[in-house]
Scaffold this motif. Structure first.
Motif, PDB file in Angstrom:
ATOM      1  N   VAL A 285       0.784  -1.438  -0.264  1.00 16.33           N
ATOM      2  CA  VAL A 285       0.180  -0.233   0.342  1.00 16.33           C
ATOM      3  C   VAL A 285       0.691   1.432  -0.325  1.00 16.33           C
ATOM      4  N   TRP A 286       2.069   1.206   0.973  1.00 16.36           N
ATOM      5  CA  TRP A 286       2.657   2.580   1.030  1.00 16.36           C
ATOM      6  C   TRP A 286       3.374   2.840  -0.671  1.00 16.36           C
ATOM      7  N   HIS A 287       3.775   1.890  -0.832  1.00 16.22           N
ATOM      8  CA  HIS A 287       4.960   1.702  -2.297  1.00 16.22           C
ATOM      9  C   HIS A 287       3.709   2.328  -3.904  1.00 16.22           C
TER      10      HIS A 287
ATOM     11  N   LYS B  25       1.953   9.234  -6.043  1.00 13.65           N
ATOM     12  CA  LYS B  25       2.074  10.362  -6.465  1.00 13.65           C
ATOM     13  C   LYS B  25       3.337  11.108  -6.625  1.00 13.65           C
ATOM     14  N   SER B  26       4.340  10.091  -7.143  1.00 14.69           N
ATOM     15  CA  SER B  26       5.839  10.771  -7.691  1.00 14.69           C
ATOM     16  C   SER B  26       5.410  11.377  -8.999  1.00 14.69           C
ATOM     17  N   GLY B  27       4.202   9.999 -10.144  1.00 14.43           N
ATOM     18  CA  GLY B  27       4.044  10.670 -11.258  1.00 14.43           C
ATOM     19  C   GLY B  27       5.262   9.720 -12.341  1.00 14.43           C
ATOM     20  N   LEU B  28       5.968   9.221 -12.150  1.00 12.87           N
ATOM     21  CA  LEU B  28       7.091   7.854 -12.564  1.00 12.87           C
ATOM     22  C   LEU B  28       5.061   6.740 -12.856  1.00 12.87           C
ATOM     23  N   PRO B  29       5.497   6.225 -14.124  1.00 11.13           N
ATOM     24  CA  PRO B  29       5.162   5.536 -15.204  1.00 11.13           C
ATOM     25  C   PRO B  29       4.217   4.610 -13.874  1.00 11.13           C
ATOM     26  N   GLU B  30       2.810   3.930 -14.011  1.00 10.08           N
ATOM     27  CA  GLU B  30       3.134   3.184 -12.934  1.00 10.08           C
ATOM     28  C   GLU B  30       3.259   1.823 -13.398  1.00 10.08           C
ATOM     29  N   ILE B  31       3.421   1.253 -12.271  1.00 12.24           N
ATOM     30  CA  ILE B  31       3.742  -0.420 -12.665  1.00 12.24           C
ATOM     31  C   ILE B  31       2.930  -1.334 -12.065  1.00 12.24           C
TER      32      ILE B  31
END
Length: 124
Positions: free
Chosen positions: A31-33, A39-45
């Motif tokens: 959940v934390w990750h 929130k990071s704006g990185l593409p979702e994995i």
């Protein structure tokens, strides 16, 4: 999935529609990750990309093939085997477990020999 885009809708097979139980020890971290990733704006994995690791760990627990296939949502053995990888340390664990089985068999045979000798002594 080859393009990396999120695809929603029904799974490819009925076996893919399932609930997968997770061990409590990873739920909070997962959940934390996921929250930090969002929130990071990185593409979702996609979580489904963890399936190789998760299924290999499940196999290491000693789960039988049918149990692994159910967890994976795979209908065929061939499809399920794609997600299972041999763990390097498992060869030693397998050999050790086989040794324990042999030891138990030898101990049982020795007990049988002792019982047989005691029975023969009583008869004579």
């Amino acid at each position: 999935m080859k393009t990396g885009e999120l695809i929603t809708g029904r799974p490819k097979s009925d076996a893919g529609a399932r609930v997968v139980t997770l061990t409590e020890i990873i739920v909070d971290d997962l959940v934390w990750h996921l929250q930090r990733f969002a929130k990071s704006g990185l593409p979702e994995i996609p979580i489904r990309d963890l399936r190789h690791t998760g299924n290999t760990l499940a196999a290491v627990t000693g789960a039988i093939r049918k149990e692994l296939m159910t967890r994976m949502g795979r209908f065929s053995t061939k499809a399920a085997m794609v997600y299972l990888h041999a763990a390097k340390d498992r060869d030693r664990a397998i050999a050790d477990a086989m040794g324990e089985i042999v030891k138990q068999g030898l101990a049982s045979a020795e007990d049988d020999d002792e019982d047989q000798a005691a029975t023969e002594a009583k008869i004579n």
